[in-house]
Design a protein around this motif. Structure first.
Motif, mmCIF file in Angstrom:
data_model
loop_
_atom_site.group_PDB
_atom_site.id
_atom_site.type_symbol
_atom_site.label_atom_id
_atom_site.label_comp_id
_atom_site.label_asym_id
_atom_site.label_seq_id
_atom_site.Cartn_x
_atom_site.Cartn_y
_atom_site.Cartn_z
ATOM 1 N N ARG A 53 0.692 -1.112 0.180
ATOM 2 C CA ARG A 53 -0.133 -0.042 -0.121
ATOM 3 C C ARG A 53 0.884 1.189 -0.026
ATOM 4 N NH1 ARG A 53 -5.285 -0.939 0.475
ATOM 5 N NH2 ARG A 53 -5.981 -3.000 1.555
ATOM 6 N N LYS A 54 2.033 1.386 0.850
ATOM 7 C CA LYS A 54 2.882 2.523 1.078
ATOM 8 C C LYS A 54 3.484 2.785 -0.641
ATOM 9 C CE LYS A 54 3.920 2.553 5.861
ATOM 10 N NZ LYS A 54 5.125 2.307 6.714
ATOM 11 N N PHE A 55 3.911 1.478 -1.130
ATOM 12 C CA PHE A 55 4.787 1.798 -2.460
ATOM 13 C C PHE A 55 3.702 2.073 -3.412
ATOM 14 C CE2 PHE A 55 5.875 -0.301 -6.502
ATOM 15 C CZ PHE A 55 7.225 0.282 -6.653
ATOM 16 N N ILE A 56 2.245 1.825 -3.499
ATOM 17 C CA ILE A 56 1.238 2.276 -4.445
ATOM 18 C C ILE A 56 1.309 3.775 -4.331
ATOM 19 C CG2 ILE A 56 -1.119 2.203 -5.054
ATOM 20 C CD1 ILE A 56 -0.826 -0.813 -4.139
ATOM 21 N N GLN A 57 1.037 4.186 -3.224
ATOM 22 C CA GLN A 57 0.786 5.551 -2.715
ATOM 23 C C GLN A 57 2.153 6.445 -3.245
ATOM 24 O OE1 GLN A 57 -2.249 6.568 -1.252
ATOM 25 N NE2 GLN A 57 -1.453 8.823 -1.452
ATOM 26 N N ALA A 58 2.991 5.887 -2.697
ATOM 27 C CA ALA A 58 4.409 6.487 -3.126
ATOM 28 C C ALA A 58 4.792 6.769 -4.498
ATOM 29 C CB ALA A 58 5.561 6.101 -2.268
ATOM 30 N N GLU A 59 4.478 5.698 -5.304
ATOM 31 C CA GLU A 59 4.913 5.751 -6.774
ATOM 32 C C GLU A 59 3.679 5.894 -7.529
ATOM 33 O OE1 GLU A 59 7.794 5.010 -7.756
ATOM 34 O OE2 GLU A 59 8.439 4.971 -5.814
ATOM 35 N N GLY A 60 2.465 6.264 -7.078
ATOM 36 C CA GLY A 60 1.299 6.768 -7.737
ATOM 37 C C GLY A 60 0.885 5.678 -8.898
ATOM 38 N N ILE A 61 1.008 4.391 -8.601
ATOM 39 C CA ILE A 61 0.549 3.112 -9.591
ATOM 40 C C ILE A 61 -0.820 3.310 -9.651
ATOM 41 C CG2 ILE A 61 0.702 0.789 -9.880
ATOM 42 C CD1 ILE A 61 3.220 1.003 -7.894
ATOM 43 N N LEU A 62 -1.072 3.037 -10.880
ATOM 44 C CA LEU A 62 -2.538 3.218 -11.496
ATOM 45 C C LEU A 62 -2.800 1.713 -11.724
ATOM 46 C CD1 LEU A 62 -2.667 5.887 -14.171
ATOM 47 C CD2 LEU A 62 -3.400 6.084 -11.713
ATOM 48 N N PRO A 63 -4.028 1.195 -11.276
ATOM 49 C CA PRO A 63 -4.567 -0.106 -11.530
ATOM 50 C C PRO A 63 -4.935 -0.443 -13.182
ATOM 51 C CG PRO A 63 -6.214 1.162 -10.559
ATOM 52 C CD PRO A 63 -5.077 2.025 -10.590
ATOM 53 N N PRO A 64 -4.607 -1.600 -13.377
ATOM 54 C CA PRO A 64 -4.201 -2.760 -12.924
ATOM 55 C C PRO A 64 -2.770 -2.901 -12.719
ATOM 56 C CG PRO A 64 -4.793 -3.222 -15.040
ATOM 57 C CD PRO A 64 -5.060 -1.872 -14.970
ATOM 58 N N ALA A 65 -2.229 -3.461 -11.737
ATOM 59 C CA ALA A 65 -0.762 -3.793 -11.643
ATOM 60 C C ALA A 65 -0.705 -5.163 -10.524
ATOM 61 C CB ALA A 65 0.024 -2.716 -10.954
ATOM 62 N N LEU A 66 0.362 -5.668 -10.561
ATOM 63 C CA LEU A 66 0.638 -6.811 -9.718
ATOM 64 C C LEU A 66 1.871 -6.534 -9.146
ATOM 65 C CD1 LEU A 66 -0.262 -9.870 -9.503
ATOM 66 C CD2 LEU A 66 1.275 -10.325 -10.886
ATOM 67 N N LEU A 67 1.767 -6.846 -7.699
ATOM 68 C CA LEU A 67 3.046 -6.441 -6.858
ATOM 69 C C LEU A 67 3.611 -7.524 -6.143
ATOM 70 C CD1 LEU A 67 0.986 -3.633 -6.402
ATOM 71 C CD2 LEU A 67 2.920 -3.093 -5.158
ATOM 72 N N LEU A 68 4.976 -7.754 -6.405
ATOM 73 C CA LEU A 68 5.657 -9.253 -5.692
ATOM 74 C C LEU A 68 6.143 -8.430 -4.472
ATOM 75 C CD1 LEU A 68 6.890 -10.502 -8.955
ATOM 76 C CD2 LEU A 68 4.730 -11.061 -7.693
ATOM 77 N N VAL A 69 5.834 -8.781 -3.488
ATOM 78 C CA VAL A 69 6.440 -8.210 -2.134
ATOM 79 C C VAL A 69 7.245 -9.400 -1.358
ATOM 80 C CG1 VAL A 69 5.967 -7.025 0.204
ATOM 81 C CG2 VAL A 69 4.487 -6.777 -1.717
ATOM 82 N N LYS A 70 8.517 -9.213 -1.315
ATOM 83 C CA LYS A 70 9.362 -10.031 -0.662
ATOM 84 C C LYS A 70 9.302 -10.047 0.736
ATOM 85 C CE LYS A 70 13.910 -11.954 -1.219
ATOM 86 N NZ LYS A 70 14.515 -12.827 -2.387
ATOM 87 N N ARG A 71 9.216 -10.934 1.476
ATOM 88 C CA ARG A 71 8.676 -10.971 2.980
ATOM 89 C C ARG A 71 9.983 -11.342 3.628
ATOM 90 N NH1 ARG A 71 4.362 -14.461 5.841
ATOM 91 N NH2 ARG A 71 3.501 -14.226 3.867
ATOM 92 N N GLU B 226 13.728 -14.155 2.679
ATOM 93 C CA GLU B 226 14.450 -14.878 1.513
ATOM 94 C C GLU B 226 13.653 -15.853 0.793
ATOM 95 O OE1 GLU B 226 18.222 -17.144 2.614
ATOM 96 O OE2 GLU B 226 17.618 -16.350 4.604
ATOM 97 N N HIS B 227 12.880 -16.593 1.542
ATOM 98 C CA HIS B 227 12.125 -17.583 1.130
ATOM 99 C C HIS B 227 10.727 -17.140 0.547
ATOM 100 C CE1 HIS B 227 15.399 -20.092 2.514
ATOM 101 N NE2 HIS B 227 15.114 -19.516 3.907
ATOM 102 N N THR B 228 10.020 -16.413 1.040
ATOM 103 C CA THR B 228 8.488 -16.104 0.931
ATOM 104 C C THR B 228 8.591 -14.640 0.060
ATOM 105 O OG1 THR B 228 8.288 -17.112 3.035
ATOM 106 C CG2 THR B 228 6.317 -15.770 2.037
ATOM 107 N N THR B 229 7.574 -14.865 -0.940
ATOM 108 C CA THR B 229 7.046 -13.622 -1.711
ATOM 109 C C THR B 229 5.464 -13.663 -1.896
ATOM 110 O OG1 THR B 229 9.221 -13.495 -3.009
ATOM 111 C CG2 THR B 229 7.249 -12.306 -3.845
ATOM 112 N N ASP B 230 4.913 -12.600 -1.304
ATOM 113 C CA ASP B 230 3.509 -12.355 -1.406
ATOM 114 C C ASP B 230 3.231 -11.703 -2.853
ATOM 115 O OD1 ASP B 230 3.108 -13.770 1.075
ATOM 116 O OD2 ASP B 230 3.494 -11.696 2.104
#
Length: 105
Positions: A39-57, A59-63
């Motif tokens: 959510r912070k990244f979307i707000q900071a970068e002003g990303i418009l939908p649709p978009a897919l975000l890969l959030v690395k939690r 070294e083993h897990t990506t949401d």
């Protein structure tokens, strides 16, 4: 003993194919929870939908999250229910139309 293969849902495979055409952004969650980081990244970068975000939690897990007009959703939910998202319907029809155009020539 033989292992059974997990059945792959056609609907989910189709959703995954559609999501491949959506812009992707890879970020790391840092100190925040993954959804908060997204959510912070979307707000900071002003990303418009649709978009897919890969959030690395870690070294083993990506949401994976899908940013739509209606809000932020888990990517797995969107894969299974892609027909509920108007922004994906446009992407869904374009490859089929291209195939028709090629077939008619």
């Amino acid at each position: 003993m033989a292992r059974r293969r997990k059945r792959k849902s056609r609907r989910r495979q189709e959703g995954r194919r559609i999501l491949e055409h959506v812009p992707q952004f890879s970020i790391e969650s840092g100190e925040d929870k993954p959804v908060t980081a997204a959510r912070k990244f979307i707000q900071a970068e002003g990303i418009l939908p649709p978009a897919l975000l890969l959030v690395k939690r870690n070294e083993h897990t990506t949401d994976r999250y899908f940013w739509a007009e209606k809000g932020l959703f888990g990517a797995q939910y969107v894969e299974e229910n892609h027909f509920l998202f108007p922004s994906l319907r446009v992407l869904e029809t374009s490859p089929a139309q291209e195939q028709l155009a090629v077939a008619s020539h």
